[in-house]
Design an enzyme around this catalytic site. Structure first.
Site, mmCIF file in Angstrom:
data_model
loop_
_atom_site.group_PDB
_atom_site.id
_atom_site.type_symbol
_atom_site.label_atom_id
_atom_site.label_comp_id
_atom_site.label_asym_id
_atom_site.label_seq_id
_atom_site.Cartn_x
_atom_site.Cartn_y
_atom_site.Cartn_z
ATOM 1 N N HIS A 67 -6.731 -8.755 -0.601
ATOM 2 C CA HIS A 67 -5.687 -7.842 -0.952
ATOM 3 C C HIS A 67 -4.907 -8.172 -2.233
ATOM 4 O O HIS A 67 -4.753 -9.095 -2.296
ATOM 5 C CB HIS A 67 -4.764 -7.795 0.219
ATOM 6 C CG HIS A 67 -3.394 -7.101 -0.120
ATOM 7 N ND1 HIS A 67 -2.926 -5.837 0.544
ATOM 8 C CD2 HIS A 67 -2.282 -7.528 -0.564
ATOM 9 C CE1 HIS A 67 -1.529 -5.452 -0.031
ATOM 10 N NE2 HIS A 67 -1.370 -6.448 -0.676
ATOM 11 N N ASP B 170 -7.240 -3.270 -1.596
ATOM 12 C CA ASP B 170 -8.126 -4.200 -0.814
ATOM 13 C C ASP B 170 -9.583 -4.023 -1.391
ATOM 14 O O ASP B 170 -10.115 -3.044 -1.336
ATOM 15 C CB ASP B 170 -8.184 -3.667 0.680
ATOM 16 C CG ASP B 170 -6.763 -3.956 1.199
ATOM 17 O OD1 ASP B 170 -5.864 -4.704 0.721
ATOM 18 O OD2 ASP B 170 -6.503 -3.373 2.556
ATOM 19 N N HIS C 211 0.768 -1.315 -0.013
ATOM 20 C CA HIS C 211 -0.030 0.120 -0.014
ATOM 21 C C HIS C 211 0.956 1.179 -0.032
ATOM 22 O O HIS C 211 0.486 2.332 -0.467
ATOM 23 C CB HIS C 211 -0.988 0.122 1.349
ATOM 24 C CG HIS C 211 -2.162 -1.075 1.007
ATOM 25 N ND1 HIS C 211 -3.180 -0.759 0.382
ATOM 26 C CD2 HIS C 211 -2.199 -2.308 1.637
ATOM 27 C CE1 HIS C 211 -3.908 -1.899 0.403
ATOM 28 N NE2 HIS C 211 -3.343 -2.723 1.173
ATOM 29 N N HIS D 154 -6.844 -11.106 7.002
ATOM 30 C CA HIS D 154 -7.396 -10.915 5.567
ATOM 31 C C HIS D 154 -8.740 -11.703 5.487
ATOM 32 O O HIS D 154 -9.021 -12.234 4.333
ATOM 33 C CB HIS D 154 -6.482 -11.162 4.632
ATOM 34 C CG HIS D 154 -5.404 -10.115 4.311
ATOM 35 N ND1 HIS D 154 -4.248 -10.059 5.094
ATOM 36 C CD2 HIS D 154 -5.133 -9.282 3.308
ATOM 37 C CE1 HIS D 154 -3.417 -9.003 4.995
ATOM 38 N NE2 HIS D 154 -4.057 -8.566 3.724
ATOM 39 N N ASP E 162 -11.500 -10.227 6.006
ATOM 40 C CA ASP E 162 -12.632 -9.362 5.750
ATOM 41 C C ASP E 162 -12.222 -8.700 4.601
ATOM 42 O O ASP E 162 -12.905 -7.651 4.245
ATOM 43 C CB ASP E 162 -12.914 -8.377 7.083
ATOM 44 C CG ASP E 162 -11.639 -7.504 7.408
ATOM 45 O OD1 ASP E 162 -10.677 -7.827 6.463
ATOM 46 O OD2 ASP E 162 -11.763 -6.724 8.214
ATOM 47 N N HIS E 163 -11.267 -9.157 3.755
ATOM 48 C CA HIS E 163 -11.153 -8.443 2.402
ATOM 49 C C HIS E 163 -9.879 -9.116 1.756
ATOM 50 O O HIS E 163 -9.496 -9.985 2.288
ATOM 51 C CB HIS E 163 -10.643 -6.931 2.572
ATOM 52 C CG HIS E 163 -9.253 -6.900 3.133
ATOM 53 N ND1 HIS E 163 -8.898 -6.957 4.477
ATOM 54 C CD2 HIS E 163 -7.823 -6.731 2.500
ATOM 55 C CE1 HIS E 163 -7.698 -6.884 4.594
ATOM 56 N NE2 HIS E 163 -7.006 -6.728 3.541
ATOM 57 N N TYR F 264 -5.657 -16.098 5.427
ATOM 58 C CA TYR F 264 -4.304 -15.461 5.481
ATOM 59 C C TYR F 264 -4.433 -14.404 6.801
ATOM 60 O O TYR F 264 -5.538 -13.831 6.865
ATOM 61 C CB TYR F 264 -3.865 -14.733 4.436
ATOM 62 C CG TYR F 264 -2.435 -13.995 4.568
ATOM 63 C CD1 TYR F 264 -1.106 -14.785 4.218
ATOM 64 C CD2 TYR F 264 -2.272 -12.899 4.821
ATOM 65 C CE1 TYR F 264 0.166 -14.248 4.444
ATOM 66 C CE2 TYR F 264 -1.002 -12.094 5.030
ATOM 67 C CZ TYR F 264 0.210 -12.916 4.871
ATOM 68 O OH TYR F 264 1.652 -12.370 4.916
#
Ligand SMILES: [Zn+2]
Length: 244
Positions: A228, A193, A186, A223, A225-226, A220
């Site tokens: 990447h 994301d 990022h 991760h 809730d999204h 992972y």
């Protein structure tokens, strides 16, 4: 004297250039685009900055795990990506980038060169000038543009479903504020994301064939809730709950 003459000559050249632009505008630069306009057909063996511009727009049309280089050299991989792009949009798939291919790209891009379904603002909810990351502001912004074109490809391949981006570029301050890793992509502007629908696993699985070298999804750490996606020079995919 010499200077005076060259200045006059320069004025003349500029005048003629202006006239030429005027002619072009009225004589049917129908597909001219305020972002970028290609002036020749490109095929295997072509090289130049116009090839790089093409590569940015087709880099999302690759095979699983592949990443297209933005090297300005129209090789077999670029031809294959163009072919996939053409097939995806119902064009004759010959791997040669000519008027039909460029028309489709013009239809897909906004005046600021972002693909129609994504904006710089969506890829940067941190600050307005792209500063404070791990790379220069200009690099972060151009990395985000490359990511957007991959997302445009992924969105189309998923059946033209809207994709929701919860986080893109982050300055070091923005990254610390959300508890991001100190080596997070990022900070480079190439990460996104994805939240919303389709499912995080569907997103993670689909991302594999759109040129993302870093994919982190359900299973992972942090991760669930999204999903990447990013372009990390060191490829790494992990979404254990999604089968990889
Ligand atoms: Zn992320």
């Amino acid at each position: 004297m010499f200077r005076r003459v060259s200045r006059l000559l320069l004025s003349f050249v500029m005048l003629m250039a202006g006239a030429a632009v005027g002619v072009g505008a009225t004589a049917g630069a129908a597909h001219a685009d305020s972002c970028y306009t290609w002036n020749r057909t490109l095929s295997q063996g072509s090289s130049g900055s116009d090839v790089t511009q093409l590569q940015i727009r087709v880099a999302g049309w690759v095979t699983s795990g592949e990443r297209l280089s933005y090297d300005g050299q129209y090789g077999a991989r670029t031809a294959a990506a163009v072919k996939k792009f053409q097939a995806a949009y119902g064009l004759g798939a010959d791997g040669v980038a000519g008027p039909a291919t460029f028309s489709k790209i013009y239809a897909l891009q906004d005046a600021d060169c972002t693909p129609v379904h994504f904006t710089y603002a969506e890829l940067n909810k941190c600050n307005s000038d792209w500063s404070g990351g791990a790379v220069s502001a200009a690099t972060a912004k151009s990395n985000a543009l490359k990511t957007m074109w991959k997302l445009e490809a992924m969105r189309h391949a998923l059946g033209d479903v809207p994709l929701t981006i919860s986080s893109g570029f982050r300055s070091r301050a923005c990254n610390s504020a959300v508890g991001g890793s100190s080596t997070s992509r990022h900070l480079y502007g190439d990460a996104a994301d994805l939240t919303g629908s389709p499912s995080f696993c569907r997103l993670a699985q689909q991302a594999r064939t759109h040129g993302f070298s870093e994919i982190l999804g359900p299973g992972y750490p942090d991760h669930n809730d999204h999903t990447h996606v990013a372009l990390d020079p060191s490829p790494y995919w992990s979404a254990p709950n999604c089968g990889f």
